[in-house]
Design a protein around this motif. Structure first.
Motif, mmCIF file in Angstrom:
data_model
loop_
_atom_site.group_PDB
_atom_site.id
_atom_site.type_symbol
_atom_site.label_atom_id
_atom_site.label_comp_id
_atom_site.label_asym_id
_atom_site.label_seq_id
_atom_site.Cartn_x
_atom_site.Cartn_y
_atom_site.Cartn_z
ATOM 1 N N ALA A 48 -36.177 10.106 11.228
ATOM 2 C CA ALA A 48 -36.661 10.965 12.310
ATOM 3 C C ALA A 48 -38.181 10.962 12.360
ATOM 4 O O ALA A 48 -38.788 10.776 13.416
ATOM 5 C CB ALA A 48 -36.141 12.381 12.119
ATOM 6 N N LEU A 49 -38.790 11.138 11.208
ATOM 7 C CA LEU A 49 -40.246 11.184 11.167
ATOM 8 C C LEU A 49 -40.861 9.833 11.519
ATOM 9 O O LEU A 49 -41.895 9.754 12.179
ATOM 10 C CB LEU A 49 -40.721 11.638 9.786
ATOM 11 N N GLU A 50 -40.184 8.808 11.093
ATOM 12 C CA GLU A 50 -40.665 7.469 11.408
ATOM 13 C C GLU A 50 -40.691 7.237 12.913
ATOM 14 O O GLU A 50 -41.677 6.758 13.475
ATOM 15 C CB GLU A 50 -39.753 6.446 10.734
ATOM 16 N N ARG A 51 -39.594 7.621 13.561
ATOM 17 C CA ARG A 51 -39.531 7.444 15.003
ATOM 18 C C ARG A 51 -40.617 8.250 15.701
ATOM 19 O O ARG A 51 -41.211 7.829 16.679
ATOM 20 C CB ARG A 51 -38.155 7.893 15.517
ATOM 21 N N ARG A 53 -43.528 9.100 14.529
ATOM 22 C CA ARG A 53 -44.827 8.441 14.393
ATOM 23 C C ARG A 53 -44.944 7.274 15.370
ATOM 24 O O ARG A 53 -45.981 7.054 15.974
ATOM 25 C CB ARG A 53 -45.018 7.945 12.959
ATOM 26 N N LEU A 54 -43.844 6.576 15.500
ATOM 27 C CA LEU A 54 -43.824 5.441 16.416
ATOM 28 C C LEU A 54 -44.121 5.878 17.845
ATOM 29 O O LEU A 54 -45.028 5.358 18.500
ATOM 30 C CB LEU A 54 -42.447 4.771 16.345
ATOM 31 N N LEU A 55 -43.380 6.847 18.304
ATOM 32 C CA LEU A 55 -43.520 7.264 19.704
ATOM 33 C C LEU A 55 -44.878 7.899 19.974
ATOM 34 O O LEU A 55 -45.425 7.774 21.062
ATOM 35 C CB LEU A 55 -42.398 8.240 20.072
ATOM 36 N N GLU A 84 -50.332 3.013 10.749
ATOM 37 C CA GLU A 84 -49.349 4.043 10.424
ATOM 38 C C GLU A 84 -48.272 3.531 9.468
ATOM 39 O O GLU A 84 -47.284 4.208 9.238
ATOM 40 C CB GLU A 84 -48.673 4.541 11.707
ATOM 41 N N GLY A 85 -48.456 2.317 9.001
ATOM 42 C CA GLY A 85 -47.437 1.763 8.120
ATOM 43 C C GLY A 85 -46.158 1.399 8.844
ATOM 44 O O GLY A 85 -45.068 1.461 8.291
ATOM 45 N N LEU A 86 -46.286 1.030 10.083
ATOM 46 C CA LEU A 86 -45.108 0.663 10.868
ATOM 47 C C LEU A 86 -45.154 -0.825 11.229
ATOM 48 O O LEU A 86 -44.766 -1.226 12.324
ATOM 49 C CB LEU A 86 -45.040 1.506 12.146
#
Ligand code: SF4
Length: 540
Positions: A48-51, A53-55, A84-86
């Motif tokens: 959830a948190l990853e998404r 950060r992405l958006l 962001e490490g993505l």
RNA sequence: GGCGGC
DNA sequence: GCCGCCAACATA
């Protein structure tokens, strides 16, 4: 959308790549089938948190005014993704043609899975209000278009097949047959470009908008569109899918939130801003009735100046509203109180609904209750100092903005001794405003320890600690009781015995002194602020 | 204060 | 003239 959440750790953590490959066959996927994976709660939250950060990256890119998919836009987004490490998502967005046909790296497949799952997880968090869904869909579509735009010819073909779009690119000879039509009717592409582009034959009903705008070649019930236009066709399909998904999610939400942990997480998600978050003060709410006090005892000069300006002028320009408004939020003034504070003051110079119309929205927005729901942190010293003083009204950092003589007289009017003033002015004249501010802090709190100030809210909290309103990490029930008691005493302007229990001696001294000073300075407040108001034209 | 919409 | 939306980012 039925996630089966397993709290029990699984033995086979690693899922077979083979099955994943078939499940997530493509970098770009239509989010049509809700995942039925078992997933652990930790990963759920993680995704959830990853998404999020992405958006947010796409959000920021748009906010900067960068045109979607323009070079500047891509440059920004790519940089942010890796920052962001993505980087794994970056690969999804940029890895195309050249190496895509060969063996996929396992990591990419894993990313596809994360991509897919995280999208569905966020649906659960963003289906609950109009504002949220609008934001979510917008960002998701930008992400989708970026991924899609990176696909090579073969990949597009593969994507179309996988998702039951029955379009095929024209062969060279087919294209040749209708090339005149294409040259004539294809909007926005040069002849040479058209030579290179793939064209697709689609039922004209699927691209009515293009047809209506006469932006593509039309023949015998089929429209001929190029790769670029394909994005919009495929995109609307994706968007429909997401919109429906959000509707569906809304119905299932109670079910999913049966788990208390999930429920809390999902509700907090859009507020839980990634990275550091100083946006919500941990303190007990500060009542606005105590602001006059606090402005004298615990606020740095910049904020004190704002406060007094507002109280006397009943207005302050935009820069000051931002600076002080966010600061107030940071020290723990609730949204409701904040509005009440501004309204009470401003309405002395304008009628109430004029106020409501022109300022209330912005206050909500600063608290993260409107639009993109971003809860902004208060301005830092650097930001405030950088801001040059607007001629009309507010000031940034007084040490910088005020000229030395007015600054000095301001300080003496705050009953600082001449020698104290000199100490402060020493730093000011050398351009060390934050040191000057720290000096001011020491002098007004008669503290011996040097303090470096780099944020007004730090200043405030530091001051509160010193005055005996020390915050506990874990506000146990009795600790917070004691605190609210102190709180009330602070409002009244003096300390009582019970609040001093358990403090060591020199703390007692400091508390006694600062409370005394607060009390003394309060006496002058009512008449100081009680001015005859002049109705000068309000200009923001 | 800026941007945007009618 | 009315309206919406944005900015920020320290700290142990
Ligand atoms: S140094 Fe920072 S806190 Fe102190 S007055 Fe200037 S801006 Fe405000």
């Amino acid at each position: 959308m039925d996630f089966h959440l397993k709290k029990r750790a699984r033995n086979e953590i690693k899922v077979e790549v083979v099955s994943l490959e078939t499940k997530y066959p493509h970098n770009v996927m239509i989010y049509n089938y809700p995942p039925i994976d078992d997933i652990q709660i930790e990963e759920f939250e993680d995704l959830a948190l990853e998404r999020l950060r992405l958006l947010r990256i796409f959000d920021h890119a748009g906010a900067k005014g960068l045109r979607l998919l323009s070079d500047d836009w891509k440059e920004y987004v790519n940089a942010e993704l890796s920052r962001e490490g993505l980087r794994n998502y970056l690969r999804l967005c940029t890895t195309s043609g050249a190496n895509a046909t060969g063996a996929k790296h396992e990591a990419d497949i894993q990313t596809r899975r994360r991509d897919y799952l995280s999208h569905f997880i966020l649906r659960l968090a963003y289906c609950r209000s109009e504002d949220l869904t609008r934001w979510f869909i917008g960002r998701e579509m930008e992400y989708f278009k970026y991924k899609f735009s990176a696909l090579s010819g073969p990949e597009i073909k593969q994507f179309l097949e996988a998702n039951n779009f029955h379009f095929q690119p024209l062969t060279e000879s087919q294209k040749d047959e209708i090339k005149d039509g294409l040259y004539e009717s294809t909007a926005g592409q040069s002849v040479t470009k058209i030579e290179l582009l793939d064209f697709y034959k689609v039922p004209f009903t699927q691209v009515l908008d293009l047809v209506r705008g006469r932006r593509c070649y039309l023949n015998a019930g089929y429209a001929y569109v190029n790769t670029h236009d394909l994005v919009s066709i495929v995109g609307t399909k994706q968007q429909d899918e997401i919109e429906q998904g959000l509707q569906a999610a809304k119905l299932l939400i109670d079910d999913v939130e049966a788990d208390e942990r999930i429920a809390r997480m999902l509700k907090a998600l859009h507020t839980s801003y990634t990275g550091k978050d100083y946006t919500v003060s941990r303190e007990i709410a500060v009542p606005i009735e105590s602001l006059d006090q606090l402005s004298k005892t615990s606020m740095p000069l910049c904020m004190r100046v704002c406060h007094e300006h507002i109280r006397t002028q009943h207005h302050i320009k935009h820069g000051g509203r931002m600076q002080y408004g966010l600061f107030l939020k940071g020290i723990g003034v609730t949204l409701e109180d904040s509005i009440r504070f501004w309204r009470d003051e401003f309405s002395k110079k304008m009628d109430v609904d004029k106020f409501t119309r022109s300022y209330e929205y912005n206050i909500h927005h600063n608290y993260g209750k409107k639009g993109s729901m971003v809860n902004y942190s208060p301005y830092s010293c650097l930001k405030i100092i950088k801001e040059m003083a607007a001629p009309g009204d507010c000031h940034g950092c007084p040490y910088k903005a005020l000229d030395q003589t007015t600054l000095k007289s301001k300080l003496t009017s705050y009953s600082l001794s001449p020698s104290a003033c000199e100490e402060i002015m020493y730093f000011v004249s050398r351009g060390h405003y934050q040191f000057a501010c720290g000096k001011y802090f020491m002098l007004t709190h008669n503290s011996q320890t040097e303090v470096a100030i780099n944020h007004p809210n730090t200043y405030f909290e530091e001051s509160q600690n010193l005055m005996g309103n020390r915050q506990k990490r874990n506000p146990s029930s009795q600790a917070s009781q004691a605190k609210s008691k102190i709180h009330q005493n602070l409002i009244k302007g003096h300390a009582d015995r019970s609040m001093l229990m358990g403090q060591d001696d020199d703390e007692l001294w400091r508390i006694a002194e600062s409370q005394e000073r607060a009390y003394q300075s309060q006496k002058g407040i009512s008449e100081a602020f009680d001015d005859d108001l002049d109705l000068t034209e309000i200009v923001d």
